[in-house]
Design a protein around this motif. Structure first.
Motif, short mmCIF file in Angstrom:
data_model
loop_
_atom_site.label_atom_id
_atom_site.label_comp_id
_atom_site.label_asym_id
_atom_site.label_seq_id
_atom_site.Cartn_x
_atom_site.Cartn_y
_atom_site.Cartn_z
N GLU A 128 0.83 -1.20 0.00
CA GLU A 128 0.00 0.00 0.00
C GLU A 128 0.87 1.26 0.00
O GLU A 128 0.62 2.21 -0.76
N ARG A 161 -5.58 7.44 -5.16
CA ARG A 161 -6.84 7.18 -4.44
C ARG A 161 -6.67 5.84 -3.71
O ARG A 161 -6.89 4.78 -4.29
N ASP A 200 -7.61 3.68 -0.30
CA ASP A 200 -8.29 3.37 0.96
C ASP A 200 -7.88 1.95 1.33
O ASP A 200 -8.58 0.98 1.02
N THR A 253 -4.43 5.47 4.14
CA THR A 253 -5.40 6.18 3.32
C THR A 253 -4.69 7.39 2.72
O THR A 253 -3.99 8.12 3.43
N HIS A 272 -5.57 10.28 -0.48
CA HIS A 272 -6.25 10.83 -1.65
C HIS A 272 -5.56 12.16 -1.94
O HIS A 272 -5.86 13.17 -1.29
#
Length: 319
Positions: free
Chosen positions: A118, A133, A135, A140, A142
């Motif tokens: 990630e 983007r 999640d 997280t 964005h």
């Protein structure tokens, strides 16, 4: 051809302390100056300070740990380093020890591989100027960074075990090791890197090995130097596990035996210039693209001037 670089043997609490090592990198044949994760400063600030003082050198981070920095901040720091130094940057990251994850996040990553995947996806996307983007389970993000012309940023992944090496083959530009002997790289990590890269249909990442070394000088205690360079790491389970897999058995309760195991297992190189050269040749033959000379044991035992002299001597002795 294998490049030789140097590791700052301290995590400088004051940025001026980086200047002698940046100057050595600039005037010598050293390929790059590296710094590890620090408790009292952000490593990118040291390199920016050195650049502002006139020492603009290629820089590497080995390695920044995920729990201490959001991917957006990591991308901005790597970007700013490349702009300030005017040279390519290797931004190395790793999940860190389970105890650090617990202390910072409340619990260790259930899957360090997922956390790394990630993180790398977000940092790479931001550095490429893409709209990110994400999640994820752990992160997280964005966001988007403006596209600005700058020297390249390579993403490096700290690897000790084959699963992380396979992931590096899939997603990283460089795999970075510390304290891993050459035979372990050759027999375990390099095949895993190739396997990961082949599965992802991409080039095999460069292999960067941080190697603790010390020259045999009158009055020196080799065991004390080996422990000064490595005692903090051999207490951590993931390092002890890697060393055990490579045939090096360490026990923090028995430092003398542990030091002997590190030296006999070639995880710590000690000897005259010819012996050090021979040991480093093993890393070259194992497929290492960049060897980073670490004299942290010398610095911890004998101080800054001794460490600088040691690096100068090694760089001249090991073309």
């Amino acid at each position: 051809m294998t490049a030789f670089s140097i590791l700052m043997p301290i995590a400088p609490p004051g940025p001026e302390q980086v200047l002698p090592y940046a100057a050595l990198t600039q005037r010598s044949e050293a390929h790059r100056l590296w710094q590890g994760q620090a408790a009292l400063n952000q490593p990118h600030q040291s390199f920016v300070y050195a650049a502002a003082a006139g020492y603009r050198v290629p820089a590497g981070l080995a390695v920044s740990v995920l729990p201490l920095m959001h991917p957006y901040e990591a991308a901005v720091q790597a970007h700013s380093m490349a702009l300030a130094t005017g040279h390519p940057v290797v931004a190395g990251f790793g999940p860190g020890a389970a105890v650090l994850q617990r202390n910072m996040l409340g619990a260790p990553y259930r899957s360090p591989l997922t956390a790394v995947r990630e993180y790398f996806g977000a940092v790479r996307g931001l550095l490429d100027g893409d709209q990110v983007r994400l999640d994820g389970e752990y992160f997280t993000c964005h966001a988007m960074l403006p596209r600005v012309e700058r020297p390249s940023v390579e993403l490096g992944l700290g690897v000790l075990q084959p699963k992380m090496a396979r992931l590096a083959g899939e997603i990283a530009d460089a795999a970075i090791t510390w304290l891993a002997p050459a035979r372990y790289l050759r027999d375990v990590l390099v095949p895993a890197l190739h396997e990961g890269a082949q599965g992802a249909g991409r080039p095999v990442p460069r292999l960067v090995a941080l190697v603790p070394v010390a020259l045999d000088e009158p009055g020196r205690d080799s065991a004390a130097l080996a422990l000064a360079a490595s005692a903090g790491h051999i207490r951590l389970p993931h390092y002890a596990s890697m060393l055990d897999r490579s045939g090096i058995h360490v026990d923090p309760a028995d430092p003398t035996a542990s030091a002997g195991a590190l030296m006999s297992g070639r995880a710590f190189l000690y000897g005259n210039a010819a012996a050090i050269r021979e040991g480093l040749d093993e890393f070259r033959e194992a497929g290492v693209d960049e060897i980073v000379l670490s004299v942290t044991g010398v610095h911890a035992t004998y101080g800054n001037q001794a460490a600088l002299h040691e690096l100068d001597t090694l760089l001249e002795a090991v073309p």
